[in-house]
Design an enzyme around this catalytic site. Sequence first.
Site, PDB file in Angstrom:
ATOM      1  CB  ILE A 153     -28.642  -4.349 -22.024  1.00  0.00           C
ATOM      2  CG1 ILE A 153     -29.189  -4.520 -20.869  1.00  0.00           C
ATOM      3  CG2 ILE A 153     -29.065  -4.573 -23.366  1.00  0.00           C
ATOM      4  CD1 ILE A 153     -29.049  -6.399 -21.194  1.00  0.00           C
ATOM      5  CE  LYS A 169     -30.940   3.274 -13.947  1.00  0.00           C
ATOM      6  NZ  LYS A 169     -32.035   4.397 -15.022  1.00  0.00           N
ATOM      7  CE1 TYR A 212     -27.493   3.704 -14.209  1.00  0.00           C
ATOM      8  CE2 TYR A 212     -27.049   1.616 -13.484  1.00  0.00           C
ATOM      9  CZ  TYR A 212     -27.641   2.878 -13.976  1.00  0.00           C
ATOM     10  OH  TYR A 212     -27.931   1.880 -14.937  1.00  0.00           O
ATOM     11  CB  SER A 214     -29.796  -0.802 -12.866  1.00  0.00           C
ATOM     12  OG  SER A 214     -29.430  -1.438 -12.623  1.00  0.00           O
ATOM     13  CB  VAL A 265     -35.934  13.152 -18.428  1.00  0.00           C
ATOM     14  CG1 VAL A 265     -36.530  12.619 -19.291  1.00  0.00           C
ATOM     15  CG2 VAL A 265     -34.864  13.550 -17.754  1.00  0.00           C
TER      16      VAL A 265
HETATM   17  N1  LIG Z   1     -27.055  -1.005 -21.169  1.00  0.00           N
HETATM   18  C1  LIG Z   1     -27.170  -1.502 -19.747  1.00  0.00           C
HETATM   19  O1  LIG Z   1     -26.061  -1.700 -19.809  1.00  0.00           O
HETATM   20  C2  LIG Z   1     -28.302  -1.151 -19.010  1.00  0.00           C
HETATM   21  C3  LIG Z   1     -28.435  -1.866 -17.605  1.00  0.00           C
HETATM   22  C4  LIG Z   1     -28.853  -1.072 -16.685  1.00  0.00           C
HETATM   23  C5  LIG Z   1     -30.001  -0.362 -16.534  1.00  0.00           C
HETATM   24  N2  LIG Z   1     -30.070   0.436 -18.183  1.00  0.00           N
HETATM   25  C6  LIG Z   1     -30.861   1.812 -18.270  1.00  0.00           C
HETATM   26  O2  LIG Z   1     -31.564   1.768 -19.150  1.00  0.00           O
HETATM   27  C7  LIG Z   1     -31.792   3.030 -19.823  1.00  0.00           C
HETATM   28  C8  LIG Z   1     -30.938   2.882 -21.180  1.00  0.00           C
HETATM   29  O3  LIG Z   1     -29.694   2.978 -20.968  1.00  0.00           O
HETATM   30  P1  LIG Z   1     -29.405   1.977 -22.210  1.00  0.00           P
HETATM   31  O4  LIG Z   1     -28.357   1.430 -22.081  1.00  0.00           O
HETATM   32  O5  LIG Z   1     -30.268   2.924 -23.487  1.00  0.00           O
HETATM   33  O6  LIG Z   1     -28.279   3.144 -22.501  1.00  0.00           O
HETATM   34  P2  LIG Z   1     -27.753   5.001 -24.292  1.00  0.00           P
HETATM   35  O7  LIG Z   1     -26.907   5.803 -23.504  1.00  0.00           O
HETATM   36  O8  LIG Z   1     -27.938   4.399 -25.253  1.00  0.00           O
HETATM   37  O9  LIG Z   1     -29.452   5.641 -23.885  1.00  0.00           O
HETATM   38  C9  LIG Z   1     -30.131   6.438 -22.863  1.00  0.00           C
HETATM   39  C10 LIG Z   1     -30.322   7.860 -23.603  1.00  0.00           C
HETATM   40  O10 LIG Z   1     -31.458   8.657 -23.206  1.00  0.00           O
HETATM   41  C11 LIG Z   1     -30.952  10.062 -22.646  1.00  0.00           C
HETATM   42  N3  LIG Z   1     -30.907  11.498 -21.936  1.00  0.00           N
HETATM   43  C12 LIG Z   1     -30.029  11.168 -21.101  1.00  0.00           C
HETATM   44  N4  LIG Z   1     -30.166  11.670 -20.671  1.00  0.00           N
HETATM   45  C13 LIG Z   1     -30.873  12.703 -20.562  1.00  0.00           C
HETATM   46  C14 LIG Z   1     -31.520  14.151 -20.460  1.00  0.00           C
HETATM   47  N5  LIG Z   1     -31.555  14.282 -19.437  1.00  0.00           N
HETATM   48  N6  LIG Z   1     -32.970  13.922 -21.014  1.00  0.00           N
HETATM   49  C15 LIG Z   1     -33.423  12.919 -22.290  1.00  0.00           C
HETATM   50  N7  LIG Z   1     -32.725  12.213 -22.721  1.00  0.00           N
HETATM   51  C16 LIG Z   1     -31.716  11.908 -22.383  1.00  0.00           C
HETATM   52  C17 LIG Z   1     -29.225   9.586 -23.951  1.00  0.00           C
HETATM   53  O11 LIG Z   1     -29.651  10.882 -24.912  1.00  0.00           O
HETATM   54  C18 LIG Z   1     -29.281   8.534 -24.843  1.00  0.00           C
HETATM   55  O12 LIG Z   1     -30.105   8.335 -26.181  1.00  0.00           O
HETATM   56  C19 LIG Z   1     -31.389   3.729 -19.031  1.00  0.00           C
HETATM   57  O13 LIG Z   1     -32.365   4.184 -18.407  1.00  0.00           O
HETATM   58  C20 LIG Z   1     -29.877   2.853 -17.993  1.00  0.00           C
HETATM   59  O14 LIG Z   1     -29.910   2.891 -16.415  1.00  0.00           O
HETATM   60  C21 LIG Z   1     -29.161   0.038 -18.731  1.00  0.00           C
END
Ligand SMILES: NC(=O)c1ccc[n+]([C@@H]2O[C@H](COP(=O)([O-])OP(=O)(O)OC[C@H]3O[C@@H](n4cnc5c(N)ncnc54)[C@H](O)[C@@H]3O)[C@@H](O)[C@H]2O)c1
Length: 249
Positions: A187, A158, A154, A141, A64
């Site tokens: 999550i 966000k 981070y 987030s 991305v």
């Molecule tokens: N899990 C949590 O507690 C939480 C809380 C708040 C926000 N988020 C946000 O939710 C979103 C998803 O996170 P998640 O918890 O599913 O984590 P995750 O690590 O399971 O998924 C993130 C995905 O993004 C992909 N990714 C990373 N860099 C990339 C790049 N340069 N190009 C393309 N793909 C890329 C990774 O390969 C991965 O599959 C993120 O934006 C994260 O910041 C997560």
Amino acid sequence: MRRFEGKVAFVTGAAAGIGRATALRLATEGASVFLIDLAVEGLQETAKQCEALGAAAAHARCDVTREVEVRETMKACIERFGRLDALCNIAGIILLQHFEKITVDQFRRVLEVNLVGTFLLCQAALPHLLATRGAIVNTSSTSALAGLPYGSAYGTSKGGVSALTRTLAVEFGKQGLRCNAVNPGSIQTAMSGDGILPKDADMRLMARTMSISKPMGPEVVAGVIAMLASEDGIHINGEEIRVDGGTLA
Ligand SMILES: NC(=O)c1ccc[n+]([C@@H]2O[C@H](COP(=O)([O-])OP(=O)(O)OC[C@H]3O[C@@H](n4cnc5c(N)ncnc54)[C@H](O)[C@@H]3O)[C@@H](O)[C@H]2O)c1
């Protein structure tokens, strides 16, 4: 509920976690899905699961942060499915580090993936979403709403995603495009696993961010993303929805 019958959704970060759960939710509701991530095996698995639900699914490895790759991949989506109704920007990374120790390269990388990546996808999708009066759902987030200790990069990234979301909402709302965000709390995904905090983190600082609910999986976020991307969210624009079980209430 088949709110996405005949519609096409583009999902980033679709190889795992919230991205995969969102792809599956949209597929369940009738969407054709175009899935991107860096992790090819995970992408293939998500696509397979979407197809098993009866959905058309295509996937591509795409970073991305790379403008040309993003534009070409968006073009491939339009060539394959002919239209775009929803963009779900979910790809992201986390890095938690003491502010004194985080390097400028680390800081830049987090902004590059979480914020610049979201910007590039929104820009590439814009003409296609204007054509269908479609929707963008970005992933912010709770760290954009309340300080997350050790999350200078981070939380800043966000906060930028939240601001970009509101900007696009007002700049393009009159043309029928909606742009909203979700603010997940903790999550259960790979991102929230053990070892993300600095070893000598002060747990008293972390206490204020501890979830007040039982642990939740990525489906709880996917459901809200789907609502915002669907006609049920038709009068919601420039909004952020916390999905944190009330932690920041
Ligand atoms: N899990 C949590 O507690 C939480 C809380 C708040 C926000 N988020 C946000 O939710 C979103 C998803 O996170 P998640 O918890 O599913 O984590 P995750 O690590 O399971 O998924 C993130 C995905 O993004 C992909 N990714 C990373 N860099 C990339 C790049 N340069 N190009 C393309 N793909 C890329 C990774 O390969 C991965 O599959 C993120 O934006 C994260 O910041 C997560």
